[in-house]
Design an enzyme around this catalytic site. Structure first.
Site, PDB file in Angstrom:
ATOM      1  N   ASP A 132      42.454  37.633  41.882  1.00 49.83           N
ATOM      2  CA  ASP A 132      43.165  37.060  40.724  1.00 49.83           C
ATOM      3  C   ASP A 132      44.642  37.460  40.698  1.00 49.83           C
ATOM      4  O   ASP A 132      45.509  36.637  40.393  1.00 49.83           O
ATOM      5  CB  ASP A 132      42.507  37.494  39.410  1.00 49.83           C
ATOM      6  CG  ASP A 132      41.162  36.815  39.187  1.00 49.83           C
ATOM      7  OD1 ASP A 132      40.996  35.676  39.646  1.00 49.83           O
ATOM      8  OD2 ASP A 132      40.289  37.431  38.555  1.00 49.83           O
ATOM      9  N   LYS A 150      32.276  40.348  35.847  1.00 51.18           N
ATOM     10  CA  LYS A 150      33.300  40.840  36.774  1.00 51.18           C
ATOM     11  C   LYS A 150      33.361  42.365  36.857  1.00 51.18           C
ATOM     12  O   LYS A 150      33.715  42.916  37.897  1.00 51.18           O
ATOM     13  CB  LYS A 150      34.677  40.295  36.378  1.00 51.18           C
ATOM     14  CG  LYS A 150      34.893  38.836  36.724  1.00 51.18           C
ATOM     15  CD  LYS A 150      36.322  38.440  36.400  1.00 51.18           C
ATOM     16  CE  LYS A 150      36.628  37.051  36.927  1.00 51.18           C
ATOM     17  NZ  LYS A 150      38.052  36.714  36.809  1.00 51.18           N
TER      18      LYS A 150
END
Ligand code: ATR
Length: 281
Positions: A106, A70
């Site tokens: 997220d 990520k």
């Protein structure tokens, strides 16, 4: 049916074979009857740049990025959204005619989940966040976006990591570290677990040492969804508090990514039941 014009979306991570994302996204694709397919690719860290080049060369329309890529994936992209930049991680890539744009959905997923399931349109002024890893970053970002949140206490096993996170993200002195006094616990109305303590197969463990700080007016959020009810959630309910798991955050981060790739709004009900079926297997 997959045919010559089917558009490809993928997820890259390592490991990736247990991800629920293909099940969730393909269920939404099928439901809408659109010409996409979502597949998982296990990509090692030293092959990451080649994987991103491959995405360009193959004209893939989008990608999810999961652990451990990520952060490291950011250097290979053309544009990073302000949100992903602030969080320091990308979980969604959109291929905009050859230009790769990194997003992070997220924080959106977390926000939407506590708004809908926790019924919290307005957050309380004092919040406790357990953990300071990758998941904590996006949650902290979401919390810091809310002006009504005055104090965020981060409790983490490795204090150096929570210190680093606070130094990086907290510009207004709203993040506190270390143990809370009894009086400070009394004003906490939202408790979030972002650690992996309690995650399958470690189902008997709880990240909270002293359960007696839980009160009936607290919302307890565990971002774990396997098991669907963690030890922390069981304890929270025993004390009369409301407890929600990480399923909502998973589904809503996915729904937002799906919208970014396809321009369509997926059915979160279809996505949720697809994940639940996946978890049962
Ligand atoms: P993720 O991307 O899921 O957030 P991570 O970045 O590895 O995963 O972070 C895991 C979090 O769980 C960290 O806060 C970690 O604490 P440390 O920073 O001390 O490593 C926490 N964690 C994992 N196992 C733990 C345990 N047994 N006890 C307490 N905290 C734990």
């Amino acid at each position: 049916m997959i045919n010559g014009s089917t558009k490809v979306i993928g997820v890259i991570g390592d490991p990736v074979e247990h991800t629920a994302s293909p099940t969730m996204h393909n269920a939404a694709i099928q439901d809408l009857g659109i010409d996409y397919v979502y597949v998982a690719f296990r990509v090692r860290g030293d092959e990451l740049s080649k994987a991103i080049e491959g995405m360009r060369a193959l004209g893939m329309v989008g990608m999810n990025v999961t652990v451990p890529h990520k952060k490291s994936v950011m250097q290979y992209l053309d544009v990073i959204s302000p949100e992903a930049k602030a969080i320091g991680a990308v979980n969604t890539i959109v291929n905009n005619n050859g230009k790769l744009i990194g997003h992070n959905t997220d924080a959106y997923g977390f926000d939407k989940s506590i708004y809908l399931e926790g019924r919290l349109a307005k957050l309380p002024s004092a919040v406790v966040l357990l953990g300071a890893g990758g998941a904590a970053r996006s949650i902290l970002y979401a919390l810091l976006q809310r002006p009504e949140v005055e104090r965020i206490h981060i409790i983490n096993r490795t204090v150096k990591k929570s210190e680093a996170l606070a130094n990086e993200m907290d510009k207004k002195g709203r993040v506190y570290l270390g143990p809370l006094s009894e009086g400070e616990w009394d004003s906490v109305e939202l408790l979030i677990n972002s650690t992996s303590v309690g995650l399958f197969p470690d189902v008997a463990s709880s990240p909270l040492r002293n359960d007696s700080i839980i009160r009936p007016d607290m919302l307890v959020v565990d971002i774990i969804y396997k098991p669907l009810k963690t030890q922390l959630m069981i304890k929270a309910e025993e004390y009369g508090a409301t407890a929600i798991n990480g399923l909502g955050m998973l589904v809503w981060q996915g729904a937002r990514a799906f919208e970014l790739w396809t321009g369509n709004q997926p059915s979160v009900e279809i996505m949720t039941s697809a994940i639940l079926r996946n978890l049962e297997q």
